[in-house]
Design an enzyme around this catalytic site. Structure first.
Site, mmCIF file in Angstrom:
data_model
loop_
_atom_site.group_PDB
_atom_site.id
_atom_site.type_symbol
_atom_site.label_atom_id
_atom_site.label_comp_id
_atom_site.label_asym_id
_atom_site.label_seq_id
_atom_site.Cartn_x
_atom_site.Cartn_y
_atom_site.Cartn_z
ATOM 1 N NE ARG A 34 -0.964 -4.460 7.017
ATOM 2 C CZ ARG A 34 -0.583 -4.223 8.036
ATOM 3 N NH1 ARG A 34 -0.366 -5.312 8.833
ATOM 4 N NH2 ARG A 34 -0.748 -2.995 8.930
ATOM 5 C CG HIS B 137 -0.502 -4.306 1.562
ATOM 6 N ND1 HIS B 137 0.367 -4.253 2.784
ATOM 7 C CD2 HIS B 137 -1.339 -3.246 2.127
ATOM 8 C CE1 HIS B 137 0.302 -3.430 3.547
ATOM 9 N NE2 HIS B 137 -0.748 -2.565 3.354
ATOM 10 C CE LYS C 208 4.531 1.176 7.043
ATOM 11 N NZ LYS C 208 3.642 2.000 6.468
ATOM 12 C CE1 TYR D 279 -8.251 -3.659 5.541
ATOM 13 C CE2 TYR D 279 -7.639 -2.592 7.205
ATOM 14 C CZ TYR D 279 -7.231 -3.066 6.062
ATOM 15 O OH TYR D 279 -5.981 -3.225 5.695
ATOM 16 N NE ARG E 119 2.784 -1.938 7.950
ATOM 17 C CZ ARG E 119 2.387 -1.934 9.095
ATOM 18 N NH1 ARG E 119 3.034 -2.752 10.094
ATOM 19 N NH2 ARG E 119 1.865 -0.796 9.637
ATOM 20 C CG HIS F 274 -3.229 -0.058 11.190
ATOM 21 N ND1 HIS F 274 -4.409 -0.389 10.731
ATOM 22 C CD2 HIS F 274 -2.208 -0.415 10.018
ATOM 23 C CE1 HIS F 274 -4.378 -0.740 9.396
ATOM 24 N NE2 HIS F 274 -3.019 -0.787 9.178
#
Length: 313
Positions: A262, A259, A186, A294, A162, A285
């Site tokens: 990414r 992004h 995150k 994806y 990110r 994730h």
């Protein structure tokens, strides 16, 4: 929301707008100190609740009904916000009202009666491998800092990080000899991400040439890998601007962003045969459901899998 000790919120006589501002401050303090949310999450809640205050004006929060809150949703839609942005605003609203209910400000919580907005799942933009190759080679000697910019582009595509993760990457997290970097994602989660030959070469070039110039311009020795000309952290906004500039130079889509790199990273891995769980781990994730988008992007791979394994393909 996790259980907590109730704070005493004094409902004195100040105007509704001032009282709401105080409640918002208390709620953000609670999310920061007791829920231990990441800084970026706190920033998002702050922006969303500020917009809620804008809509509220002098309305008294305890007097709001479900119909009033539905009007807030309509107001957000009039602002031409993206569906994902509106959903985030509504999530912030529900967290705020739940906080007020815990504090005893609200006896009933009308926000809980709001239906969750159904989101249209957007297929992300993906650059072709050929365009990515042109993009990472786009910085030229006439650009202000071509080595840093090339290192940035290589790093984004090599790691699938990110933009906030690349911006905050520190020198101690860079392990060039071991060919990987430690990424802080995150929720304060860490993950090891391998670095390919292209990224390693451009990083070594940048670290040996341009970065020392930025360090010399800094007041205190900086820890970040990617620096501005004054030796400060290369901000997310600056990275966005650089991506836009170089994508336009190679004729890429105007909608491209950090992004997009990414998304391209993940899609190209799946195209090459990577397992979805492996891609999930590399992207950081929490849920594989997020990674599964994806599989919708790379339809060619699904067709190959079907042809290879289905008995009647």
């Amino acid at each position: 929301m996790p259980p907590r000790k109730t704070l005493k919120v004094v409902q004195a006589a100040p105007a509704a707008g001032g009282q709401t501002a105080r409640w918002v401050t208390l709620c953000l303090d609670y999310l920061r100190t007791e829920c231990h949310l990441a800084a970026n999450s706190i920033s998002a809640y702050t922006r969303d609740l500020k917009r809620l205050q804008e809509w509220l004006g002098d309305r008294a929060v305890p007097n709001l009904t479900v119909r009033d809150l539905s009007n807030y949703l309509a107001w957000l839609q009039q602002k031409k916000l993206a569906p994902t942005s509106i959903s985030r605003h509504m999530a912030a609203l529900k967290v705020f009202f739940r906080f007020l209910q815990v504090e005893g400000v609200l006896k009933e919580n009308p926000a809980e009666l709001l239906a969750t907005q159904k989101q249209w799942q957007r297929v992300p933009d993906v650059l072709s491998a050929k365009l990515v190759k042109e993009l990472v080679g786009a910085p030229q000697p006439y650009d202000p800092f071509p080595r840093r910019d090339r290192a940035l582009l290589e790093l984004l595509y090599a790691t699938g990080c990110r933009v906030s993760e690349v911006s905050s990457l520190q020198m101690r997290d860079l392990h060039l000899e071991e060919r990987h970097c430690l990424v802080h994602g995150k929720g304060s989660k860490q993950r090891l991400v391998p670095l390919g030959e292209g990224a390693l070469n451009t990083l070594r070039d940048y670290l040996a040439t341009e970065r020392p110039l930025f360090v010399a311009a800094a007041r205190t020795p900086p820890n970040w890998v990617l620096l501005s000309r004054r030796g400060k952290q290369l901000r997310r906004e600056a990275i966005w601007e650089l991506i836009k500039r170089y994508v336009a130079r190679v004729g890429g889509p105007a909608s491209a962003s950090p992004h997009t790199m990414r998304h391209s990273f993940a899609t190209h891995l799946l195209s090459g045969g990577a397992d979805l769980r492996q891609v999930q781990e590399l992207l950081g994730h929490a849920s594989i459901a997020t990674t599964q988008i994806y599989t919708h992007v790379d339809q060619t791979r699904l067709k190959k899998v079907h042809q290879q394994y289905h008995p009647r393909a």
